[in-house]
Design an enzyme around this catalytic site. Sequence first.
Site, mmCIF file in Angstrom:
data_model
loop_
_atom_site.group_PDB
_atom_site.id
_atom_site.type_symbol
_atom_site.label_atom_id
_atom_site.label_comp_id
_atom_site.label_asym_id
_atom_site.label_seq_id
_atom_site.Cartn_x
_atom_site.Cartn_y
_atom_site.Cartn_z
ATOM 1 N N ASN A 109 0.762 -1.002 -0.493
ATOM 2 C CA ASN A 109 -0.278 -0.058 0.243
ATOM 3 C C ASN A 109 0.849 1.519 -0.075
ATOM 4 O OD1 ASN A 109 -0.601 2.043 2.356
ATOM 5 N ND2 ASN A 109 -0.325 -0.268 3.652
ATOM 6 N N PHE A 113 -1.189 8.215 4.141
ATOM 7 C CA PHE A 113 -2.473 8.845 5.646
ATOM 8 C C PHE A 113 -3.990 9.044 4.661
ATOM 9 C CE2 PHE A 113 1.526 9.685 8.827
ATOM 10 C CZ PHE A 113 1.065 8.397 8.907
ATOM 11 N N SER A 181 5.713 4.689 8.717
ATOM 12 C CA SER A 181 4.978 4.848 7.097
ATOM 13 C C SER A 181 5.817 5.548 5.976
ATOM 14 C CB SER A 181 3.045 6.194 7.058
ATOM 15 O OG SER A 181 2.741 5.583 5.672
ATOM 16 N N ASN A 183 4.847 5.669 2.853
ATOM 17 C CA ASN A 183 4.220 7.494 2.159
ATOM 18 C C ASN A 183 3.847 8.233 2.378
ATOM 19 O OD1 ASN A 183 4.020 4.340 0.460
ATOM 20 N ND2 ASN A 183 2.168 3.730 2.435
ATOM 21 N N THR A 184 4.554 8.952 3.389
ATOM 22 C CA THR A 184 4.937 10.146 3.673
ATOM 23 C C THR A 184 5.923 10.700 4.171
ATOM 24 O OG1 THR A 184 2.253 10.656 5.483
ATOM 25 C CG2 THR A 184 4.360 12.091 5.934
ATOM 26 N N LYS A 216 5.277 3.440 16.826
ATOM 27 C CA LYS A 216 5.418 2.346 16.272
ATOM 28 C C LYS A 216 6.778 3.033 15.443
ATOM 29 C CE LYS A 216 2.521 0.133 12.561
ATOM 30 N NZ LYS A 216 0.877 -0.218 12.328
ATOM 31 N N ASN A 245 5.917 -1.587 11.772
ATOM 32 C CA ASN A 245 4.928 -1.426 9.597
ATOM 33 C C ASN A 245 4.906 -2.748 8.665
ATOM 34 O OD1 ASN A 245 3.418 0.498 8.405
ATOM 35 N ND2 ASN A 245 3.982 2.400 10.312
HETATM 36 C C1 LIG Z 1 -3.685 -1.090 3.048
HETATM 37 C C2 LIG Z 1 -3.144 -0.592 4.363
HETATM 38 C C3 LIG Z 1 -2.834 0.357 5.584
HETATM 39 C C4 LIG Z 1 -1.995 1.112 6.766
HETATM 40 N N1 LIG Z 1 -2.978 2.025 7.470
HETATM 41 C C5 LIG Z 1 -1.468 1.768 8.327
HETATM 42 C C6 LIG Z 1 -1.893 3.569 8.786
HETATM 43 O O1 LIG Z 1 -2.768 4.487 9.012
HETATM 44 N N2 LIG Z 1 -1.226 3.297 9.923
HETATM 45 C C7 LIG Z 1 -0.374 2.533 10.825
HETATM 46 O O2 LIG Z 1 0.659 2.577 11.257
HETATM 47 N N3 LIG Z 1 0.251 1.625 9.981
HETATM 48 C C8 LIG Z 1 -0.876 0.771 8.811
HETATM 49 N N4 LIG Z 1 -0.771 -0.354 8.030
HETATM 50 C C9 LIG Z 1 0.433 -1.680 8.534
HETATM 51 C C10 LIG Z 1 -0.437 -1.793 9.530
HETATM 52 O O3 LIG Z 1 -1.050 -1.317 10.974
HETATM 53 C C11 LIG Z 1 0.650 -3.568 10.215
HETATM 54 O O4 LIG Z 1 1.813 -2.648 10.496
HETATM 55 C C12 LIG Z 1 1.258 -3.533 8.600
HETATM 56 O O5 LIG Z 1 0.103 -3.989 8.041
HETATM 57 C C13 LIG Z 1 2.292 -4.841 9.170
HETATM 58 O O6 LIG Z 1 0.970 -6.467 9.715
HETATM 59 P P1 LIG Z 1 0.354 -7.201 8.754
HETATM 60 O O7 LIG Z 1 1.202 -8.379 7.952
HETATM 61 O O8 LIG Z 1 0.244 -8.324 9.754
HETATM 62 O O9 LIG Z 1 -0.455 -6.559 7.722
HETATM 63 C C14 LIG Z 1 -1.157 -0.048 6.876
HETATM 64 C C15 LIG Z 1 -1.450 -1.400 6.496
HETATM 65 C C16 LIG Z 1 -1.478 -1.607 5.318
HETATM 66 C C17 LIG Z 1 -1.937 -2.736 4.458
#
Ligand SMILES: Cc1cc2nc3c(=O)[nH]c(=O)nc-3n(C[C@H](O)[C@H](O)[C@H](O)COP(=O)(O)O)c2cc1C
Length: 354
Positions: A109, A113, A181, A183-184, A216, A245
């Site tokens: 992704n 934000f 993140s 992406n910022t 995080k 993350n």
């Molecule tokens: C579509 C998407 C959006 C995410 N948005 C955020 C976010 O806004 N803030 C954040 O701290 N992590 C965000 N994450 C990261 C997740 O919270 C998590 O740290 C990461 O996906 C790893 O866990 P997983 O392997 O179970 O997905 C996002 C992940 C995905 C897939």
Amino acid sequence: MDIVSKMLMKLVRRLDPEDAHRLALNALMLGLGSGAGQDDPALSVRTMGLRFPNPIGIAAGFDKNAQVIRPLARIGFGFVEAGTVTPLAQEGNPRPRLFRLTEDRAIINRMGFNNQGIDRFTVRMARLHRLPAKGNGTGARVPVGANLGINKNGADPERDYPRLVGRVKHYVDYIVLNLSSPNTPGLRDLQQADRLKAILEAIGEAHPDRPPLLVKLAPDLARDDLEPVIEAVIAGGAQGVTVTNTTISRPDGLRSPHAAEAGGLSGRPLRPLATAVLRDVAQIAAGRLTLVACGGIETGADIVDRVRAGADLVQIYSAFAYEGPGIVRRLKRETVRALNAEGFETLADAKGSA
Ligand SMILES: Cc1cc2nc3c(=O)[nH]c(=O)nc-3n(C[C@H](O)[C@H](O)[C@H](O)COP(=O)(O)O)c2cc1C
């Protein structure tokens, strides 16, 4: 999983991933997904002065606008983290910005934000705070966290994070600063020890009455950089860290045609990296912080592994996106079995035993 949820998940997997996410949020708002029932007491966790009925949380990014906190609790999550929320509403990056790497059981992704901003987030949190947990069909009360971030334009982290903390501190059980993140632009530089400590101290000065605070972290921090970061977290007065993350790396062996898309990778291929970083963090923190493990968790054995590596709690996102609400019940069942198979009676017995 009930039949309606099963049919819905079939449909969800065929849709564009972002449309599927919106459908899932709507379905949760409408009350779909079967109730969770009582949790096995072996799974309960006490940390940061809070009690969690089970260790499995929904990770940040799924409920960015705090719209489905109670429905997520109702399907069985032991805690819910809403956000990332930024001071002002923002659109995020242009679509497409969310990719299923189905062959790899992964997601990339670069949402950037997208969210409705802290004003609307806080209105929802305040309403939730006032509502009784039971008796109105909205489900159980579990610890709720707010995950905070900064806008792409015009941000001043030392000003914005303390302000955001002030907006949510009376409504949530814990707060997470998202400094990871990918992406910022510039966000991950805030993980640098001096910068991080300054932000944490600014929060501590402005809000001595804040709830527990976590940071995080990215899985892409080098081992040598981890130690100063963790020491800064502790010196700055925070209570914990979330590891991890998404990763900007692309592990060998990815098979999906989307593997080269820009953004953060999550799901199964993140598991080894997230686990390795957790082990390092646990070693450095040496019991001084609450550790929330995240990244590629999809079985009860994964959960017991992370707890044995030092985690207090875990979170999932990608596996939930692939499997739907039934995963929560499955993970709890498998975790109890995995604990017993390894000779532990409770999660607390397993903690740090690896
Ligand atoms: C579509 C998407 C959006 C995410 N948005 C955020 C976010 O806004 N803030 C954040 O701290 N992590 C965000 N994450 C990261 C997740 O919270 C998590 O740290 C990461 O996906 C790893 O866990 P997983 O392997 O179970 O997905 C996002 C992940 C995905 C897939």
